[in-house]
Scaffold this motif. Structure first.
Motif, PDB file in Angstrom:
ATOM      1  N   ILE A 100     -11.468  12.028   0.907  1.00  0.00           N
ATOM      2  CA  ILE A 100      -9.890  11.937   0.609  1.00  0.00           C
ATOM      3  C   ILE A 100      -9.760  10.405   0.237  1.00  0.00           C
ATOM      4  O   ILE A 100      -8.856  10.118  -0.385  1.00  0.00           O
ATOM      5  N   TYR A 101     -10.206   9.640   1.350  1.00  0.00           N
ATOM      6  CA  TYR A 101      -9.742   8.343   1.383  1.00  0.00           C
ATOM      7  C   TYR A 101     -10.439   7.494   0.352  1.00  0.00           C
ATOM      8  O   TYR A 101     -10.131   6.570  -0.476  1.00  0.00           O
ATOM      9  N   ASP A 102     -11.877   7.933  -0.082  1.00  0.00           N
ATOM     10  CA  ASP A 102     -12.545   7.593  -1.441  1.00  0.00           C
ATOM     11  C   ASP A 102     -11.511   7.955  -2.765  1.00  0.00           C
ATOM     12  O   ASP A 102     -11.341   7.053  -3.491  1.00  0.00           O
ATOM     13  N   ARG A 103     -10.862   8.892  -2.723  1.00  0.00           N
ATOM     14  CA  ARG A 103      -9.898   9.221  -3.817  1.00  0.00           C
ATOM     15  C   ARG A 103      -8.814   8.420  -3.658  1.00  0.00           C
ATOM     16  O   ARG A 103      -8.489   7.650  -4.893  1.00  0.00           O
ATOM     17  N   ILE A 104      -8.375   7.979  -2.671  1.00  0.00           N
ATOM     18  CA  ILE A 104      -7.076   7.005  -2.487  1.00  0.00           C
ATOM     19  C   ILE A 104      -7.547   5.536  -3.086  1.00  0.00           C
ATOM     20  O   ILE A 104      -6.943   4.919  -3.527  1.00  0.00           O
ATOM     21  N   TRP A 105      -8.976   5.242  -2.522  1.00  0.00           N
ATOM     22  CA  TRP A 105      -9.283   3.856  -2.834  1.00  0.00           C
ATOM     23  C   TRP A 105      -9.429   3.801  -4.496  1.00  0.00           C
ATOM     24  O   TRP A 105      -9.212   2.917  -5.177  1.00  0.00           O
ATOM     25  N   ARG A 106     -10.131   4.812  -4.921  1.00  0.00           N
ATOM     26  CA  ARG A 106     -10.366   4.887  -6.436  1.00  0.00           C
ATOM     27  C   ARG A 106      -9.081   4.808  -7.347  1.00  0.00           C
ATOM     28  O   ARG A 106      -8.954   4.155  -8.216  1.00  0.00           O
ATOM     29  N   ALA A 107      -8.066   5.697  -6.528  1.00  0.00           N
ATOM     30  CA  ALA A 107      -6.841   5.639  -7.303  1.00  0.00           C
ATOM     31  C   ALA A 107      -6.179   4.206  -7.313  1.00  0.00           C
ATOM     32  O   ALA A 107      -5.446   3.826  -8.475  1.00  0.00           O
ATOM     33  N   GLY A 113       0.862  -1.220   0.148  1.00  0.00           N
ATOM     34  CA  GLY A 113       0.094  -0.048   0.110  1.00  0.00           C
ATOM     35  C   GLY A 113       0.825   1.000  -0.186  1.00  0.00           C
ATOM     36  O   GLY A 113       0.458   2.454  -0.507  1.00  0.00           O
ATOM     37  N   LEU A 114       2.122   1.171   0.696  1.00  0.00           N
ATOM     38  CA  LEU A 114       2.917   2.175   0.486  1.00  0.00           C
ATOM     39  C   LEU A 114       3.335   2.699  -0.976  1.00  0.00           C
ATOM     40  O   LEU A 114       3.673   3.825  -1.255  1.00  0.00           O
ATOM     41  N   GLY A 115       3.397   1.661  -1.762  1.00  0.00           N
ATOM     42  CA  GLY A 115       3.746   2.036  -3.239  1.00  0.00           C
ATOM     43  C   GLY A 115       2.668   2.909  -3.925  1.00  0.00           C
ATOM     44  O   GLY A 115       2.834   3.457  -4.871  1.00  0.00           O
ATOM     45  N   GLN A 116       1.426   3.228  -3.223  1.00  0.00           N
ATOM     46  CA  GLN A 116       0.499   4.184  -3.776  1.00  0.00           C
ATOM     47  C   GLN A 116       1.136   5.782  -3.631  1.00  0.00           C
ATOM     48  O   GLN A 116       0.622   6.424  -4.568  1.00  0.00           O
ATOM     49  N   TRP A 117       2.240   5.855  -2.916  1.00  0.00           N
ATOM     50  CA  TRP A 117       2.770   7.154  -2.792  1.00  0.00           C
ATOM     51  C   TRP A 117       3.579   7.344  -4.220  1.00  0.00           C
ATOM     52  O   TRP A 117       3.487   8.713  -4.324  1.00  0.00           O
ATOM     53  N   ARG A 118       4.131   6.348  -4.732  1.00  0.00           N
ATOM     54  CA  ARG A 118       4.711   6.572  -6.046  1.00  0.00           C
ATOM     55  C   ARG A 118       3.556   7.048  -7.097  1.00  0.00           C
ATOM     56  O   ARG A 118       4.169   7.699  -8.137  1.00  0.00           O
ATOM     57  N   ARG A 119       2.483   6.223  -6.979  1.00  0.00           N
ATOM     58  CA  ARG A 119       1.497   6.497  -8.167  1.00  0.00           C
ATOM     59  C   ARG A 119       0.631   7.753  -8.154  1.00  0.00           C
ATOM     60  O   ARG A 119       0.457   8.544  -9.048  1.00  0.00           O
ATOM     61  N   THR A 120       0.036   8.071  -6.568  1.00  0.00           N
ATOM     62  CA  THR A 120      -0.740   9.308  -6.536  1.00  0.00           C
ATOM     63  C   THR A 120      -0.068   9.776  -5.371  1.00  0.00           C
ATOM     64  O   THR A 120      -0.962   9.787  -4.316  1.00  0.00           O
ATOM     65  N   PRO A 121       0.895  10.573  -5.424  1.00  0.00           N
ATOM     66  CA  PRO A 121       1.463  11.178  -4.182  1.00  0.00           C
ATOM     67  C   PRO A 121       0.505  12.418  -3.357  1.00  0.00           C
ATOM     68  O   PRO A 121       0.545  12.696  -2.304  1.00  0.00           O
ATOM     69  N   GLY A 122      -0.172  12.825  -4.397  1.00  0.00           N
ATOM     70  CA  GLY A 122      -1.083  14.300  -3.835  1.00  0.00           C
ATOM     71  C   GLY A 122      -2.099  13.467  -3.120  1.00  0.00           C
ATOM     72  O   GLY A 122      -2.445  14.384  -1.824  1.00  0.00           O
ATOM     73  N   ALA A 123      -2.784  12.552  -3.397  1.00  0.00           N
ATOM     74  CA  ALA A 123      -3.939  12.122  -2.760  1.00  0.00           C
ATOM     75  C   ALA A 123      -3.256  11.483  -1.669  1.00  0.00           C
ATOM     76  O   ALA A 123      -4.178  11.446  -0.409  1.00  0.00           O
ATOM     77  N   MET A 124      -2.381  10.807  -1.764  1.00  0.00           N
ATOM     78  CA  MET A 124      -1.864  10.138  -0.452  1.00  0.00           C
ATOM     79  C   MET A 124      -1.480  11.127   0.665  1.00  0.00           C
ATOM     80  O   MET A 124      -1.452  11.009   1.836  1.00  0.00           O
ATOM     81  N   ALA A 125      -0.868  12.390   0.072  1.00  0.00           N
ATOM     82  CA  ALA A 125      -0.424  13.424   1.108  1.00  0.00           C
ATOM     83  C   ALA A 125      -1.560  13.926   1.746  1.00  0.00           C
ATOM     84  O   ALA A 125      -1.587  14.381   3.072  1.00  0.00           O
ATOM     85  N   LEU A 126      -2.849  14.170   0.863  1.00  0.00           N
ATOM     86  CA  LEU A 126      -3.926  14.807   1.552  1.00  0.00           C
ATOM     87  C   LEU A 126      -4.423  13.830   2.701  1.00  0.00           C
ATOM     88  O   LEU A 126      -5.089  14.234   3.573  1.00  0.00           O
TER      89      LEU A 126
END
Length: 261
Positions: free
Chosen positions: A103-110, A14-27
């Motif tokens: 915000i978490y809905d955005r992370i889930w969708r991404a 799940g930490l790998g999502q930082w590489r793909r969608t860093p903006g959403a993860m930071a939010l």
């Protein structure tokens, strides 16, 4: 053990999502930081008052020998603080997911798009999320009470209470964090629990690892976005949904879409 470790590895993935969608993860750090400050202050206040509260609970021990009175009060104090930690961890997850729903809905969708290329159609719904969060807190309180009672067992109570609390709380966290992805696939609460039971060791591996990270200072804030992404990947693995190859993902982005498809 293999399945348990596989579940723990999904949190790391799940930490790998930082590489793909860093903006959403930071939010995703913001709701956790706000809720963490409030619950952290409550936990500090409980720690400050705890010795006085334990004294009020045990007036019968005033006439005991100092060694036995101190031992009893130390055991009750440790069990009470441990139970509070479990309640805080559960409450943190429930409140953070509710406060940070968009915000978490955005992370889930991404995560769904990056892993499978599409997002399931069924809506999770804000009020369904609130209901799940309320149930999570109530079940977490029951776990904390059980861990507190186990913690009172002489000599071994502290260790046993910690094991019981972490294991059961980890299960609850796995249940709550995976509920969005499973519900989006049209599964009701009964069907979601059936999926968890069928993958019990992997669910415990994911949930217990997440819980242990939450117990580290600031760990809950830092890990929450990865936990949302990792729980989505957990659902893919549990349901046998095959992630699309990265090469196919890149090529599909450059090829025109056939209108007839």
């Amino acid at each position: 053990m293999k399945e348990f470790l596989a579940g723990a590895a999904l949190l790391a993935r799940g930490l790998g999502q930082w590489r793909r969608t860093p903006g959403a993860m930071a939010l995703g750090l913001i709701p956790g930081a706000v809720v963490g400050l409030v619950l952290g202050a409550a936990l500090v206040g409980w720690a400050i008052l705890l010795s006085h509260v334990v004294d009020d609970w045990t007036p019968f021990a005033d006439g005991w020998a100092p060694f036995w009175a101190d031992a009893l009060r130390a055991a009750i104090g440790a069990a009470s603080f441990g139970a509070a930690l479990f309640v805080v961890a559960i409450s943190f997850t429930a409140l953070t997911l509710t406060v940070g729903e968009p915000i978490y809905d955005r992370i889930w969708r991404a995560t769904e798009r990056s892993a499978l290329g599409a997002v399931p159609d069924s809506e999770y719904g804000f009020w369904r999320g609130v209901g799940d969060s309320v149930r999570l807190v109530l079940r977490g309180i029951l776990v904390a009470v059980l861990a507190w009672l186990v913690g009172l067992i002489p000599l071994v109570g502290g260790a046993l209470g910690a094991i019981v609390g972490v294991s059961l709380t980890g299960w609850l966290l796995a249940d709550e964090l995976t509920s969005r992805s499973l519900s989006a696939r049209g599964l009701d609460r009964k069907a979601r629990r059936a999926v968890l039971r069928e993958n019990r060791a992997r669910a415990l591996g994911f949930g217990v690892t997440t819980q242990l990270c939450f117990l580290v200072p600031l760990g809950a804030v830092a890990v929450m976005p990865a936990a949302v992404a990792g729980s989505t990947l957990w659902v893919h693995a549990a349901l046998g949904e095959t992630p699309r190859p990265a090469t196919a993902s890149r090529s599909s982005a450059t090829q025109p879409t056939d209108p007839a498809r």
